[in-house]
Design an enzyme around this catalytic site. Structure first.
Site, short mmCIF file in Angstrom:
data_model
loop_
_atom_site.label_atom_id
_atom_site.label_comp_id
_atom_site.label_asym_id
_atom_site.label_seq_id
_atom_site.Cartn_x
_atom_site.Cartn_y
_atom_site.Cartn_z
CB THR A 219 -17.28 16.35 108.82
OG1 THR A 219 -16.12 16.63 108.09
CG2 THR A 219 -18.37 15.87 107.89
CB SER B 82 -16.67 12.95 99.80
OG SER B 82 -17.19 13.03 101.11
NE ARG C 103 -16.05 16.33 98.36
CZ ARG C 103 -15.45 16.14 99.53
NH1 ARG C 103 -15.98 16.63 100.65
NH2 ARG C 103 -14.33 15.45 99.61
O1 DON Z 1 -15.46 14.40 102.60
C1 DON Z 1 -14.73 13.75 103.34
O2 DON Z 1 -14.59 12.55 103.25
C2 DON Z 1 -13.98 14.46 104.45
N1 DON Z 1 -13.73 15.82 104.08
C3 DON Z 1 -14.74 14.35 105.73
C4 DON Z 1 -13.99 14.96 106.88
C5 DON Z 1 -14.46 14.55 108.22
O3 DON Z 1 -15.38 13.79 108.39
C6 DON Z 1 -13.70 15.12 109.37
N2 DON Z 1 -14.06 14.46 110.60
N3 DON Z 1 -13.33 13.87 111.28
#
Ligand code: DON
Length: 558
Positions: A364, A435, A90
């Site tokens: 993501t 996250s 991360r």
């Molecule tokens: O780590 C996280 O929870 C977010 N940065 C994830 C972002 C994500 O899944 C974007 N998709 N819609």
């Protein structure tokens, strides 16, 4: 005597459990990334080498979702020893980050600062994670596993429809960064569908990583270009931030429910804690014996409490104290279940004003791998919003993330996904933002599943629904195709894909006091591999909502 027989039987069972499926399977969000994983497996690599190849290829082929300027979680299972671990790659906040860095003089949150441009970017973890995987778990040199991605970056990957839609959405933000625009806005405008977009700087960056390992990214030419580009554009990174970045190996959360064992990511992912809480509450509500609409009611109410606790307590385990044992213990689940009435909706406390929640669901990325020996990787990787911050330090080819928006910029003020938080997830030097990414394994005596998805705050409920589908007998295609519904405490509503709730279920839930909001479009992009040990079959499936590819291949020599 009896003891000795039992011990021998246990050994036999253990031996049998280690035998692999004899085939490889990869499911990812892009056909070129799946192909890169299969190529490396066929070249003698294991699941961990394949994970390096898939991650790097996704960085090139699906740059809206993840990349070398981002981070992620790689959940590993080693067939030979049974060891399971999470490689936490991360992003971390730079050392100069402060709790109020995304607020103006009046103390109000300025959302664009944590979403667009270099100030939005955490120190990337993906390069360190890939080097760590290759050095500690792979069979092949890092450079070999990166080779397919380097070739893709040099040739350029044709622009597909989902990528074009995201490029259009983020056009203005990306236009502000000349290096980003040079790659993604050929001739100063959006590319044509099918047009190849070569990324020569990214190929060189990957090559330096392959040659020198993590130092080839966090020190030397790449690090200097990254820091110079960020600082010139108003960011606060230093060379020391990069030099000091380190992946962390974290113990996974393992939970048993009935015949099933779940392997889940620990904080800084919130997924493992939330899913554990939900399953424990569902057990106490007698989920298996409920009818379809009561099951949904039970899931929503369990989620409401678990997402409330996420907001109140969770953050970076290296910087905040969290009552994890309490949140995941049976007594707490019992109390929660006792407060749930399956005839009536509860109401979430009104902590936040109504917000425009980001409707995305496929930025993501996630991929799932099982190799012929039974090694597994479940990995969810991110740059956060599509194309992250949109900012690329010149000469690097590395699009930086905007993962800083996953922090709570101010208590109670929602982020891009409508999530609220407290001091537990405040911005702070070297902290990892909380996250929702939830790469997971689910297994019973006869079945092993590897699954996960992107989708912001909805990731956790999507993974939960995928697990429930598996437990109901669904195969890989059913798991990834399952219609989705969601509740995250705030906003206080059930958000659902059109097919997730029947007209009758909608009427019943409304009459019980739930607010319902139908999604404008489908969301999520789940990729699963399921090994049916009893049938000796390996299945893989990519979400029909995306353009991903799932592939099962015979291992060399089989
Ligand atoms: O780590 C996280 O929870 C977010 N940065 C994830 C972002 C994500 O899944 C974007 N998709 N819609």
């Amino acid at each position: 005597m009896l003891k000795r027989v039992l011990a021998a039987a246990a050994l036999l069972f253990a031996g049998a459990a280690h035998a692999g499926p004899g085939q490889h399977a990869v499911a990812s969000a892009h056909p070129d990334a799946t192909a890169a994983g299969i190529e490396i497996l066929q070249a003698g690599g294991n699941a961990f080498d394949a994970a390096v190849a898939v991650s790097a290829a996704l960085a090139v082929a699906e740059p809206s979702g993840s990349g070398m300027g981002g981070g992620g979680f790689w959940l590993l299972h080693m067939a030979e020893t049974g060891k399971q671990i999470m490689v936490d790659g991360r992003e971390t906040a730079p050392a100069a980050a402060t709790a109020d860095m995304y607020r103006n003089d009046a103390g109000e949150v300025v959302a664009s600062l944590s979403r667009n441009g270099p100030l939005a970017a955490g120190i990337p973890g993906q390069a360190a994670a890939l080097a760590h995987l290759a050095e500690n778990y792979g069979r092949l040199p890092l450079a070999k596993s990166l080779a397919p991605a380097i070739a893709l970056a040099r040739e350029g990957v044709p622009v597909d429809a989902p990528m074009l839609a995201r490029l259009a959405w983020r056009f203005e933000v990306m236009e502000r960064s000349p290096a980003t625009a040079a790659v993604f806005h050929p001739d100063g405008s959006l590319p044509e569908p099918g047009q190849r977009l070569p990324q020569p700087d990214l190929a060189d960056t990957l090559q330096r990583l392959g040659e020198h390992g993590a130092k080839g990214f966090y020190e030397g030419a790449t690090a200097e270009l990254l820091v110079e580009g960020v600082r010139k554009a108003g960011g606060i990174w230093t060379l020391q931030d990069l030099r000091e970045y380190a992946v962390v190996e974290r113990s996974v959360i393992t939970q048993r429910f009935g015949d099933w064992t779940l392997t889940l990511p620990p904080p800084p992912s919130s997924g493992g804690v939330v899913i554990t809480q939900v399953f424990k509450v569902l057990e106490r509500l007698g989920y298996d014996g409920l009818n379809a609409v009561d099951r949904k009611h039970a899931v929503v109410e369990a989620l409401r409490t678990a997402y409330r606790d996420r907001a109140a307590w969770l953050g970076d385990p290296d910087h905040v104290e969290m009552p994890l044992e309490r949140l995941m213990d049976g007594d707490y689940a019992k109390q929660t279940a006792a407060r749930i009435d399956l005839k009536r909706a509860r109401s979430s406390a009104d902590l936040a004003s109504p917000v425009a929640v980001y409707e995305g669901g496929t930025d993501t990325t996630h991929f799932s791998v099982i190799d012929a020996d039974g090694n597994r990787v479940s990995a969810t990787l991110s740059v956060n919003l599509p194309f992250g911050s949109g900012f690329m330090p010149p000469g690097t080819g590395v699009l930086l993330n905007d993962e800083m928006d996953d922090f709570s910029a101010k208590p109670g003020v929602p982020n891009a996904y409508g999530l609220v938080g407290t001091a537990a997830n405040a911005v702070g030097p070297k902290r990892r933002p909380l996250s929702s990414m939830t790469p997971s394994f689910v297994e019973s005596e006869n079945t092993i599943a590897v699954l996960g998805t992107p989708g912001g705050s909805r990731i956790i409920t999507m993974v939960l629904l995928g697990m429930l589908e598996l437990m109901d007998g669904g195969d890989a295609a059913a798991i990834v195709g399952k219609p989705r519904y969601h509740h995250q405490y705030l906003p206080d509503e059930i958000y659902f894909e059109p097919k997730a709730l029947t007209a009758d279920e909608q009427a019943t839930l409304k009459s019980r006091g739930f607010a319902l909001r139908e999604s404008g479009r489908d969301y999520g992009n789940m990729h699963a591999v399921v090994w049916d040990k009893a049938a000796g079959e390996l299945n893989a499936a990519s979400d029909p909502r995306g353009i991903g590819a799932a592939h099962v291949a015979d291992a060399p020599g089989n």
